[in-house]
Design an enzyme around this catalytic site. Sequence first.
Site, PDB file in Angstrom:
ATOM      1  N   HIS A   1       0.680  -1.550   0.070  1.00 36.54           N
ATOM      2  CA  HIS A   1      -0.098  -0.507  -0.022  1.00 36.54           C
ATOM      3  C   HIS A   1       0.778   1.225  -0.116  1.00 36.54           C
ATOM      4  O   HIS A   1       1.014   2.413  -0.951  1.00 36.54           O
ATOM      5  CB  HIS A   1      -1.000  -0.287   0.852  1.00 36.54           C
ATOM      6  CG  HIS A   1      -2.229  -1.118   1.282  1.00 36.54           C
ATOM      7  ND1 HIS A   1      -2.777  -0.717   0.151  1.00 36.54           N
ATOM      8  CD2 HIS A   1      -2.567  -2.708   1.559  1.00 36.54           C
ATOM      9  CE1 HIS A   1      -3.919  -1.979   0.294  1.00 36.54           C
ATOM     10  NE2 HIS A   1      -3.608  -2.845   1.251  1.00 36.54           N
TER      11      HIS A   1
ATOM     12  N   GLU B   1      -6.591  -3.738  -3.125  1.00 40.46           N
ATOM     13  CA  GLU B   1      -5.530  -5.223  -3.024  1.00 40.46           C
ATOM     14  C   GLU B   1      -4.965  -6.249  -4.397  1.00 40.46           C
ATOM     15  O   GLU B   1      -4.113  -6.355  -3.956  1.00 40.46           O
ATOM     16  CB  GLU B   1      -6.239  -6.117  -2.651  1.00 40.46           C
ATOM     17  CG  GLU B   1      -6.782  -5.071  -1.419  1.00 40.46           C
ATOM     18  CD  GLU B   1      -5.821  -4.907   0.232  1.00 40.46           C
ATOM     19  OE1 GLU B   1      -4.428  -5.329  -0.175  1.00 40.46           O
ATOM     20  OE2 GLU B   1      -5.976  -4.718   1.322  1.00 40.46           O
TER      21      GLU B   1
ATOM     22  N   SER C   1       2.869  -7.278  -2.567  1.00 41.15           N
ATOM     23  CA  SER C   1       3.505  -7.592  -1.305  1.00 41.15           C
ATOM     24  C   SER C   1       4.186  -8.332  -1.031  1.00 41.15           C
ATOM     25  O   SER C   1       4.436  -9.569  -0.226  1.00 41.15           O
ATOM     26  CB  SER C   1       2.834  -6.915  -0.380  1.00 41.15           C
ATOM     27  OG  SER C   1       1.405  -7.350  -0.059  1.00 41.15           O
TER      28      SER C   1
HETATM   29 FE   LIG Z   1      -4.100  -4.372   2.131  1.00 39.87          FE
END
Ligand SMILES: [Fe+2]
Length: 298
Positions: free
Chosen positions: A167, A208, A227
């Site tokens: 993020h 996301e 990520s």
């Molecule tokens: Fe998240």
Amino acid sequence: MFEEGQLYSPVTTADDGTVTVHLGDDHPGVNDPDYRARRNEIAAVSMSWSPGQPVPRIDYTETEHEVWRTVCEHIAPLHEKYACRAYRDAVRALDLPRDRVPQLDEVTTGLQALTGFSYVPAAGIVPLEEFYGSLEDGVFHSTQYLRHHAVPLYTPEPDLIHEVIGHGNLLADPQMAELNRLAGAAARRCETKAGLQVVADVFWFTVEFGVLHEGGELRAYGAGILSSYGEIEEFRGMQIRPIDFAAMATIDYDITHYQPVLFAAESFDHLINDVGAFFASCDDDTPGRLGVSSAASA
Ligand SMILES: [Fe+2]
């Protein structure tokens, strides 16, 4: 795949003030008393913060710095290969350290100059209205703990690496930051559970786990993909569908398991314009307009 999900470990506070993080039975750190004590310690620090106070710093251990370094080292080349251009540019602009864990206030300092966002601590899950709503103000609630060092490339819950590498870097791009603000404003406009759930569902499949077409390739922009070392090499093998808000709001997804369907924007501009327009107009009537009121409120 996508096991990283959004499954936060519950955090409780006893009458004597003792803070405990309850790890699941299959959590890599569940049988490590030192890790559990560390998680409790960090959760207590995160919970001690109140709005208006300086964000608490964590004195990260060498083991935790090593986890951060390992993830950065493995994931950076994959970002070059699989992340969309806006994300890659944002990573360079934010220029987070790769040799040690950054503090949340350092992330804030970098983001303030680029998009005005700030990071505040969260011990675990934050209520949906608060998490999404505060995005309108440019505030992101972030965990401060790291995954277990035995498996540095895997986490069953969103840790600092997800919040910052996923993020934080995305929020360094002005258009992505604005998209997050629009999602926050939409969440605040919704007074019904069904309305808020549609915001959360569309956020899930875009911010996301979103992907987009760029330069003849499928690239990722979703924080959950970018990520995650394991997932970033897998997304091109998923079932890819065009952006479809009604489908996003009705499709069943299990946040703890493999997710077979992803939604692709035609381009970065298409993502910003189409999803931005959706969040800008989203309100309590949206579930009805999409024909998903019963599913969304179920
Ligand atoms: Fe998240």
